[in-house]
Design a protein around this motif. Structure first.
Motif, PDB file in Angstrom:
ATOM      1  N   LEU A  63       0.807  -1.220   0.000  1.00 29.89           N
ATOM      2  CA  LEU A  63       0.000   0.000   0.000  1.00 29.89           C
ATOM      3  C   LEU A  63       0.841   1.271   0.000  1.00 29.89           C
ATOM      4  N   MET A  64       1.905   1.269   0.788  1.00 29.68           N
ATOM      5  CA  MET A  64       2.657   2.487   1.037  1.00 29.68           C
ATOM      6  C   MET A  64       1.682   3.585   1.489  1.00 29.68           C
ATOM      7  N   SER A  65       1.902   4.827   1.061  1.00 31.61           N
ATOM      8  CA  SER A  65       1.100   5.936   1.589  1.00 31.61           C
ATOM      9  C   SER A  65      -0.321   6.006   1.037  1.00 31.61           C
ATOM     10  N   VAL A  66      -0.678   5.098   0.133  1.00 28.11           N
ATOM     11  CA  VAL A  66      -2.080   5.011  -0.275  1.00 28.11           C
ATOM     12  C   VAL A  66      -2.957   4.748   0.948  1.00 28.11           C
ATOM     13  N   PHE A  67      -2.398   4.088   1.957  1.00 25.23           N
ATOM     14  CA  PHE A  67      -3.208   3.752   3.142  1.00 25.23           C
ATOM     15  C   PHE A  67      -3.641   4.983   3.924  1.00 25.23           C
ATOM     16  N   LYS A  68      -3.096   6.142   3.603  1.00 19.54           N
ATOM     17  CA  LYS A  68      -3.544   7.381   4.245  1.00 19.54           C
ATOM     18  C   LYS A  68      -4.987   7.703   3.859  1.00 19.54           C
ATOM     19  N   PHE A  69      -5.412   7.231   2.691  1.00 17.97           N
ATOM     20  CA  PHE A  69      -6.820   7.358   2.302  1.00 17.97           C
ATOM     21  C   PHE A  69      -7.696   6.532   3.229  1.00 17.97           C
ATOM     22  N   HIS A  70      -7.303   5.308   3.491  1.00 19.97           N
ATOM     23  CA  HIS A  70      -8.072   4.427   4.369  1.00 19.97           C
ATOM     24  C   HIS A  70      -8.101   4.982   5.803  1.00 19.97           C
ATOM     25  N   ILE A  71      -6.978   5.524   6.234  1.00 19.56           N
ATOM     26  CA  ILE A  71      -6.905   6.116   7.573  1.00 19.56           C
ATOM     27  C   ILE A  71      -7.817   7.337   7.668  1.00 19.56           C
ATOM     28  N   ALA A  72      -7.822   8.152   6.607  1.00 16.36           N
ATOM     29  CA  ALA A  72      -8.693   9.333   6.592  1.00 16.36           C
ATOM     30  C   ALA A  72     -10.160   8.937   6.591  1.00 16.36           C
ATOM     31  N   LEU A  73     -10.515   7.904   5.832  1.00 15.39           N
ATOM     32  CA  LEU A  73     -11.894   7.412   5.840  1.00 15.39           C
ATOM     33  C   LEU A  73     -12.322   7.003   7.250  1.00 15.39           C
ATOM     34  N   THR A  74     -11.449   6.270   7.924  1.00 18.24           N
ATOM     35  CA  THR A  74     -11.755   5.794   9.275  1.00 18.24           C
ATOM     36  C   THR A  74     -11.896   6.960  10.239  1.00 18.24           C
ATOM     37  N   THR A  75     -10.999   7.932  10.131  1.00 17.18           N
ATOM     38  CA  THR A  75     -11.053   9.115  10.999  1.00 17.18           C
ATOM     39  C   THR A  75     -12.356   9.880  10.791  1.00 17.18           C
ATOM     40  N   LEU A  76     -12.722  10.090   9.538  1.00 16.98           N
ATOM     41  CA  LEU A  76     -13.927  10.870   9.244  1.00 16.98           C
ATOM     42  C   LEU A  76     -15.204  10.101   9.584  1.00 16.98           C
ATOM     43  N   HIS A  77     -15.140   8.780   9.565  1.00 17.96           N
ATOM     44  CA  HIS A  77     -16.271   7.983  10.047  1.00 17.96           C
ATOM     45  C   HIS A  77     -16.500   8.263  11.531  1.00 17.96           C
ATOM     46  N   LEU A  78     -15.409   8.379  12.280  1.00 21.16           N
ATOM     47  CA  LEU A  78     -15.526   8.703  13.706  1.00 21.16           C
ATOM     48  C   LEU A  78     -16.036  10.127  13.899  1.00 21.16           C
ATOM     49  N   VAL A  79     -15.689  11.022  12.977  1.00 20.12           N
ATOM     50  CA  VAL A  79     -16.247  12.378  13.009  1.00 20.12           C
ATOM     51  C   VAL A  79     -17.751  12.317  12.756  1.00 20.12           C
ATOM     52  N   ASP A  80     -18.159  11.537  11.763  1.00 19.80           N
ATOM     53  CA  ASP A  80     -19.586  11.379  11.459  1.00 19.80           C
ATOM     54  C   ASP A  80     -20.364  10.864  12.662  1.00 19.80           C
ATOM     55  N   LYS A  81     -19.730   9.995  13.438  1.00 18.98           N
ATOM     56  CA  LYS A  81     -20.410   9.406  14.604  1.00 18.98           C
ATOM     57  C   LYS A  81     -20.359  10.309  15.833  1.00 18.98           C
ATOM     58  N   GLY A  82     -19.666  11.432  15.719  1.00 17.62           N
ATOM     59  CA  GLY A  82     -19.580  12.370  16.841  1.00 17.62           C
ATOM     60  C   GLY A  82     -18.516  12.021  17.859  1.00 17.62           C
ATOM     61  N   LYS A  83     -17.675  11.029  17.547  1.00 17.96           N
ATOM     62  CA  LYS A  83     -16.625  10.632  18.480  1.00 17.96           C
ATOM     63  C   LYS A  83     -15.388  11.511  18.355  1.00 17.96           C
ATOM     64  N   LEU A  84     -15.247  12.154  17.201  1.00 16.12           N
ATOM     65  CA  LEU A  84     -14.161  13.102  16.970  1.00 16.12           C
ATOM     66  C   LEU A  84     -14.742  14.340  16.314  1.00 16.12           C
ATOM     67  N   SER A  85     -13.970  15.435  16.352  1.00 15.02           N
ATOM     68  CA  SER A  85     -14.384  16.674  15.714  1.00 15.02           C
ATOM     69  C   SER A  85     -13.220  17.244  14.914  1.00 15.02           C
ATOM     70  N   LEU A  86     -13.508  17.799  13.752  1.00 13.73           N
ATOM     71  CA  LEU A  86     -12.448  18.394  12.935  1.00 13.73           C
ATOM     72  C   LEU A  86     -11.784  19.576  13.634  1.00 13.73           C
ATOM     73  N   SER A  87     -12.499  20.194  14.549  1.00 14.89           N
ATOM     74  CA  SER A  87     -11.957  21.368  15.243  1.00 14.89           C
ATOM     75  C   SER A  87     -11.206  21.015  16.522  1.00 14.89           C
ATOM     76  N   GLN A  88     -11.270  19.748  16.945  1.00 16.66           N
ATOM     77  CA  GLN A  88     -10.582  19.394  18.182  1.00 16.66           C
ATOM     78  C   GLN A  88      -9.076  19.475  18.001  1.00 16.66           C
ATOM     79  N   LYS A  89      -8.379  19.807  19.080  1.00 18.25           N
ATOM     80  CA  LYS A  89      -6.935  20.013  19.009  1.00 18.25           C
ATOM     81  C   LYS A  89      -6.194  18.763  19.466  1.00 18.25           C
ATOM     82  N   VAL A  90      -5.114  18.480  18.748  1.00 16.96           N
ATOM     83  CA  VAL A  90      -4.268  17.331  19.059  1.00 16.96           C
ATOM     84  C   VAL A  90      -2.872  17.856  19.394  1.00 16.96           C
TER      85      VAL A  90
END
Length: 301
Positions: A63-90
């Motif tokens: 995969l190499m860095s193509v997997f960053k797409f899969h990681i982004a999908l997973t992250t945004l799924h958690l955003v959709d579910k309200g478990k994460l927010s795009l505005s939250q600080k890390v």
């Protein structure tokens, strides 16, 4: 001759023309691939018209860095579910910003110990392929297992993720995270059709992929200037035998008629020079673009 007969003959002729053309495209792609010192897999699908073409589509490719797409999908799924927010600080620790890896975050914030929003992390990771940002995102969402479970639940087969970017700095680990061209095309189609994320997050991620700053001489070089391309790239280093483990480019491009084509290209175990390898991807893309634009022109006329 009745109108019905004429219509049927027109349909039959159109189907025969399409079949002939797709066979012509297959032959052209095989000619591009045949003499190259690499194992190459290609998967193509027209989203609206459903034309498909696979050449070595089940290649088990790093995969190499193509997997960053899969990681982004997973992250945004958690955003959709309200478990994460795009505005939250890390909080980004200095020790998270590893040296000797591609990282615009580290280049801009060499001392670390500061905050980035989840939105910023996604932009660095998806649009600019930041390896440190990728691994930080993985930490936020719970690691590779979280991504594996999410992609599995989407019904996508032939996908394995176990390691992060830092782990893949070891040569043998390049071959651990894998997928196939067909699996990638299937996931890209689900994503584009809104079957993975909500409407707003789908548009958001698509835009980040359009804004990709990497791989300018790869897939993008095979398309006319200004063509909309939402894509994700991936590349490995070379070893002491001048073997490159992988070079990949996967994405969705927009045709002049507003329709879209998915193109997933994976190259594995490459001994071509880098410029020549990039040209393979560009040439495959150019031939694909030519086929779909000429097909559209033939149907309209």
């Amino acid at each position: 001759m009745t109108k019905l007969v004429v219509s049927l003959l027109t349909i039959i002729f159109s189907l025969q023309l399409a079949a002939q053309n797709i066979d012509t495209l297959r032959k052209e792609l095989n000619q591009i691939i045949a003499s190259k010192n690499a194992t190459i897999g290609v998967s193509i699908k027209a989203i609206e018209d459903k034309d498909t073409l696979n050449i070595n589509g089940k290649l088990n490719a790093p995969l190499m860095s193509v997997f960053k797409f899969h990681i982004a999908l997973t992250t945004l799924h958690l955003v959709d579910k309200g478990k994460l927010s795009l505005s939250q600080k890390v909080f980004i620790k200095k020790e998270d910003l590893h040296k000797n890896t591609w990282s615009p975050i580290r280049d801009e914030y060499p001392n670390g110990n500061m905050y980035l929003t989840l939105d910023q992390l996604l932009r660095y990771t998806v649009s600019h392929s930041d390896n440190n940002g990728c691994d930080i995102l993985l930490q936020v969402i719970g690691g590779a297992e979280t991504v594996q479970n999410f992609i599995d639940n989407l019904g996508i087969k032939d996908f394995i993720i176990k390691l992060n970017e830092q782990d893949m700095r070891i040569w043998k680990n390049l071959y651990v995270n894998t997928t196939t061209p067909i699996a990638t095309t299937e996931l890209l189609e689900k994503f584009y059709k809104g079957k993975v994320l909500k409407k707003n997050t789908t548009k958001y991620l698509y835009r980040l992929m359009v804004e990709t700053s990497r791989g300018i001489t790869w897939m993008k070089a095979g398309l006319p200037e200004g063509t909309e391309l939402a894509h994700r790239t991936g590349i490995s280093d070379i070893n002491e035998q001048n073997l490159r483990g992988a070079m990949n480019d996967v994405g969705i491009f927009k045709l002049p008629n507003g329709k879209h084509v998915i193109l997933s290209i994976y190259l594995k175990n490459i001994t071509e020079e880098r410029e020549d390898t990039e040209k393979i991807i560009a040439d495959i893309t150019k031939a694909t673009w030519k086929y779909f634009t000429q097909k559209t022109h033939s149907i309209e006329n």
